[in-house]
Design a protein around this motif. Structure first.
Motif, mmCIF file in Angstrom:
data_model
loop_
_atom_site.group_PDB
_atom_site.id
_atom_site.type_symbol
_atom_site.label_atom_id
_atom_site.label_comp_id
_atom_site.label_asym_id
_atom_site.label_seq_id
_atom_site.Cartn_x
_atom_site.Cartn_y
_atom_site.Cartn_z
ATOM 1 N N PRO A 5 0.827 -1.211 0.000
ATOM 2 C CA PRO A 5 0.000 0.000 0.000
ATOM 3 C C PRO A 5 0.860 1.259 0.000
ATOM 4 O O PRO A 5 2.020 1.242 0.417
ATOM 5 N N ASP A 6 0.263 2.348 -0.467
ATOM 6 C CA ASP A 6 0.944 3.638 -0.416
ATOM 7 C C ASP A 6 1.132 4.044 1.036
ATOM 8 O O ASP A 6 0.251 3.803 1.867
ATOM 9 N N ILE A 7 2.270 4.643 1.338
ATOM 10 C CA ILE A 7 2.503 5.135 2.694
ATOM 11 C C ILE A 7 2.948 6.586 2.636
ATOM 12 O O ILE A 7 3.509 7.036 1.634
ATOM 13 N N ILE A 8 2.681 7.313 3.726
ATOM 14 C CA ILE A 8 3.021 8.725 3.834
ATOM 15 C C ILE A 8 3.818 8.908 5.121
ATOM 16 O O ILE A 8 3.410 8.425 6.179
ATOM 17 N N ILE A 9 4.937 9.605 5.027
ATOM 18 C CA ILE A 9 5.788 9.847 6.194
ATOM 19 C C ILE A 9 6.153 11.323 6.216
ATOM 20 O O ILE A 9 6.428 11.923 5.174
ATOM 21 N N SER A 10 6.147 11.896 7.420
ATOM 22 C CA SER A 10 6.516 13.311 7.547
ATOM 23 C C SER A 10 8.023 13.478 7.403
ATOM 24 O O SER A 10 8.798 12.553 7.653
ATOM 25 N N THR A 11 8.424 14.676 7.041
ATOM 26 C CA THR A 11 9.852 14.975 6.911
ATOM 27 C C THR A 11 10.568 14.768 8.249
ATOM 28 O O THR A 11 11.691 14.280 8.278
ATOM 29 N N ALA A 12 9.909 15.123 9.356
ATOM 30 C CA ALA A 12 10.524 14.958 10.678
ATOM 31 C C ALA A 12 10.724 13.483 11.006
ATOM 32 O O ALA A 12 11.789 13.093 11.501
ATOM 33 N N VAL A 44 5.939 14.170 3.235
ATOM 34 C CA VAL A 44 5.192 15.424 3.333
ATOM 35 C C VAL A 44 5.675 16.226 4.539
ATOM 36 O O VAL A 44 6.251 15.663 5.475
ATOM 37 N N ALA A 45 5.428 17.519 4.518
ATOM 38 C CA ALA A 45 5.721 18.361 5.674
ATOM 39 C C ALA A 45 4.856 17.879 6.845
ATOM 40 O O ALA A 45 3.752 17.356 6.637
ATOM 41 N N CYS A 46 5.343 18.074 8.055
ATOM 42 C CA CYS A 46 4.621 17.617 9.248
ATOM 43 C C CYS A 46 3.188 18.134 9.269
ATOM 44 O O CYS A 46 2.257 17.392 9.583
ATOM 45 N N LYS A 47 3.012 19.392 8.908
ATOM 46 C CA LYS A 47 1.680 19.995 8.951
ATOM 47 C C LYS A 47 0.742 19.381 7.910
ATOM 48 O O LYS A 47 -0.479 19.494 8.037
ATOM 49 N N ASP A 48 1.285 18.726 6.901
ATOM 50 C CA ASP A 48 0.479 18.136 5.831
ATOM 51 C C ASP A 48 0.198 16.647 6.029
ATOM 52 O O ASP A 48 -0.475 16.033 5.197
#
Length: 128
Positions: A5-12, A44-48
């Motif tokens: 599956p697609d995953i999303i991780i923050s820059t931090a 993505v940026a933390c806020k996103d």
């Protein structure tokens, strides 16, 4: 080979994971598996980062599909596992499978007991 599956991780989280991996004493195959996950992530940026995505510090409810057992754990860096009663290290096999997934997604992941399927049921806001 099945598509993961697609995953999303923050820059931090990405920066912290890369920092920790460089200093870890994990076996090379474990490091490679985690790096492969990070390589395919959308960063993505933390806020996103959507609220329903598992991040370091998230409390996540998940089900091991093979056994139908449900767990609620807080995903932590190895040094932070003592901070939470329900902690699971992001470098544990199931922990590294959880990061970046969102509610409703599932993933197959290699563990010491063989391949297991994990489904995300709920993600609570980041405690970090």
């Amino acid at each position: 080979m099945e598509t993961q599956p697609d995953i999303i991780i923050s820059t931090a989280d990405l920066a912290e994971l890369e920092f920790q991996l460089e200093r870890s004493k994990l076996p090379n195959d474990v490091i490679r598996a985690i790096e492969n996950e990070l390589d395919r992530a959308t960063i993505v940026a933390c806020k996103d980062l959507p609220e329903n995505v598992v991040a370091i510090g998230s409390q996540v409810t998940f089900k091991i599909l093979d056994t139908q057992r449900t767990f609620t754990k807080t995903l932590c860096l190895p040094a932070d596992t003592i901070k939470f009663e329900d902690s699971i290290s992001v470098f544990a096999p199931i922990g590294s499978a959880l990061i970046g997934l969102s509610t409703g997604q599932s993933i197959k992941w290699q563990t010491q007991r063989g391949q297991q399927s994990v489904e995300i049921i709920d993600v609570s806001s980041n405690k970090r």
